[in-house]
Design a protein around this motif. Structure first.
Motif, short mmCIF file in Angstrom:
data_model
loop_
_atom_site.label_atom_id
_atom_site.label_comp_id
_atom_site.label_asym_id
_atom_site.label_seq_id
_atom_site.Cartn_x
_atom_site.Cartn_y
_atom_site.Cartn_z
N ALA A 201 0.83 -1.20 0.00
CA ALA A 201 0.00 0.00 0.00
C ALA A 201 0.87 1.25 0.00
O ALA A 201 1.83 1.36 0.79
CB ALA A 201 -0.92 0.00 1.22
N ASP A 202 0.55 2.18 -0.88
CA ASP A 202 1.29 3.44 -1.01
C ASP A 202 2.75 3.22 -1.39
O ASP A 202 3.59 4.10 -1.19
CB ASP A 202 1.22 4.28 0.28
CG ASP A 202 -0.19 4.75 0.58
OD1 ASP A 202 -0.98 4.91 -0.37
OD2 ASP A 202 -0.50 4.96 1.77
N SER A 332 -4.31 8.10 -5.84
CA SER A 332 -3.46 6.97 -5.45
C SER A 332 -4.17 6.08 -4.44
O SER A 332 -4.04 4.86 -4.48
CB SER A 332 -2.13 7.47 -4.87
OG SER A 332 -2.30 8.02 -3.57
N GLN A 333 -4.95 6.71 -3.54
CA GLN A 333 -5.71 5.91 -2.58
C GLN A 333 -6.78 5.09 -3.27
O GLN A 333 -7.05 3.94 -2.91
CB GLN A 333 -6.34 6.83 -1.52
CG GLN A 333 -5.33 7.61 -0.69
CD GLN A 333 -4.28 6.73 -0.06
OE1 GLN A 333 -4.57 5.94 0.83
NE2 GLN A 333 -3.04 6.85 -0.52
N ASN A 336 -5.07 2.16 -4.88
CA ASN A 336 -4.76 1.15 -3.87
C ASN A 336 -5.99 0.32 -3.51
O ASN A 336 -5.92 -0.90 -3.33
CB ASN A 336 -4.21 1.82 -2.60
CG ASN A 336 -2.78 2.28 -2.75
OD1 ASN A 336 -2.05 1.78 -3.59
ND2 ASN A 336 -2.38 3.25 -1.95
N TYR A 337 -7.14 1.00 -3.41
CA TYR A 337 -8.38 0.32 -3.03
C TYR A 337 -8.81 -0.66 -4.12
O TYR A 337 -9.23 -1.79 -3.83
CB TYR A 337 -9.47 1.35 -2.76
CG TYR A 337 -10.81 0.76 -2.42
CD1 TYR A 337 -11.04 0.22 -1.14
CD2 TYR A 337 -11.83 0.72 -3.35
CE1 TYR A 337 -12.27 -0.33 -0.81
CE2 TYR A 337 -13.07 0.16 -3.03
CZ TYR A 337 -13.29 -0.37 -1.76
OH TYR A 337 -14.49 -0.91 -1.44
N GLY A 339 -6.86 -1.89 -6.53
CA GLY A 339 -5.80 -2.87 -6.66
C GLY A 339 -5.71 -3.53 -8.03
O GLY A 339 -5.58 -2.87 -9.05
#
Length: 393
Positions: A201-202, A332-333, A336-337, A339
């Motif tokens: 993540a990140d 970006s979040q 990430n979610y 994926g």
């Protein structure tokens, strides 16, 4: 021992791209700032060395001698698994060696009449006398009416002024590996950079060609240092390199995504000192140059007698730079979610790739993309634009 003293209108601490650009702009406006840097130039700077096309508009046109590799392709992987390459018709970025690039910018400042003191470390900054500030350096006492911190992520100016502009810290770990160690695999990075997403993540990994070497690195939240080191080892194996004995260098990447103060009185922060690195890409040179231009404009207005000119600096940063950094963080979040799904969309459709390329070139922005992230708009773009995409090579 009594230190010698000096007085200047503007003192700039840090001679990286932000400090050099600010100094040059002030010189062009009739001021003669003093630039200090703790390192002796030319100095080694840990950095992947990516210079985006959009950053070029803030730089002199004669950069040719320091530009090394023109990048038009990106080799993408997800969690060091499936790998594919996408290309664009125009350059996306160039790679530079920061030692040569920073020295080039400072040589331009010297040629314009700038006063540069390298190998001089800032020890302390205090208010006064009057409306000025006193800088205690390793060599002397300097009184300045305006002080600018361009001294990077661990800014002494920020600490001395009681400023804490950074919301999140990323840690970058990178290694410089000669191309010949990769054998035939080195050809995969001809005018090409490598990016790995989705491993943590990140976090992300990169491979940047720079002359006869490849810069191989990983970045992620600073508290995940041990995991990042393991990630770097996996990346080397993924590239067919195995364990390498080359030094693994570290650098901090600062991110400001909320309106934290970046100035106090007549002390201003620019670039990494102000936390202006892009959250998703880790790129900081563009915002460093942009913030330096904004600071120069406001400082020149201040010395022309315009009331409130300095205090407008943060407002301009929050209006012109911060929305893009916040949008980058939010997108970006979302990535990430989502994926693997987000990565499959990037692999299958050309429209998201086109958007990425236009952002890299400065033709689109993350803030614009954020506004258009409605499901109906996204599905229309994916279906309609992908159906008429032209081949890219």
């Amino acid at each position: 021992m009594t230190l010698p003293s000096a007085s200047r209108e503007v003192a700039i601490i840090g001679a990286g791209p932000a400090g050099a650009t600010l100094a040059y702009e002030l010189l062009q406006g009739g001021l003669k700032p003093l630039i200090l840097d703790k390192a002796v130039f030319p100095r080694i700077k840990v950095c992947a060395g990516g210079l985006t096309i959009k950053a070029l508009k803030f730089l002199p046109p004669d950069l040719g001698p320091v530009l090394e590799n023109e990048i038009r392709r990106v080799r993408l992987s997800f969690n060091l698994g499936r790998t594919f390459t996408k290309a664009w018709q125009q350059p996306l970025l160039y790679t530079v060696e920061r030692q040569r690039f920073d020295a080039f910018l400072m040589d331009r400042v010297r040629q314009a009449g700038g006063e540069f003191a390298d190998g001089e470390r800032l020890e302390k900054i205090t208010a006064g006398p009057g409306d000025s500030h006193t800088l205690v350096t390793s060599r002397r006492l300097i009184t300045a009416r305006v002080v600018v911190g361009a001294d990077g992520a661990r800014s002494r100016v920020a600490r001395g002024a009681g400023l804490q502009p950074v919301d999140f810290w990323h840690l970058g770990l990178q290694m410089e590996v000669p191309r010949n160690l990769m054998g035939k695999g080195a050809s995969d990075f001809s005018r090409t950079i490598g990016l790995d997403l989705g491993t943590m993540a990140d976090g992300y990994a990169w491979v940047f060609p720079r002359g006869q070497a490849l810069i191989i690195g990983v970045g992620g939240p600073v508290h995940q240092g041990p995991q990042l080191k393991h990630y770097h080892g996996r990346l080397l194996s993924h590239l067919g390199l195995g364990e390498q004995s080359f030094p693994l260098a570290a650098h901090l990447i600062p991110h400001r995504v909320t309106p934290r103060p970046i100035m106090r009185g007549r002390v201003l922060l620019v670039g990494d000192a102000a936390g202006l690195a892009d959250f998703w890409t880790g790129e900081g040179i563009f915002s460093a140059l942009h913030s330096a231009r904004l600071a120069a404009r406001q400082i020149l207005r201040f010395f022309r007698g315009e009331t409130g000119a300095l205090t407008d600096y943060q407002a301009r940063v929050d209006r012109e730079i911060a929305p893009e950094l916040r949008a980058s963080y939010q997108i970006s979040q979302l990535f990430n979610y989502l994926g693997p799904l987000a990565f499959r969309v990037l692999w299958r459709y050309d429209y998201p790739w086109e958007v990425f390329c236009r952002v890299m070139r400065g033709e689109r922005s993350f803030a614009e993309i954020k506004k258009r992230c409605r499901p109906d708009i996204l599905f229309h773009k994916l279906l309609v634009k992908s159906a008429r995409n032209r081949p890219i090579a």
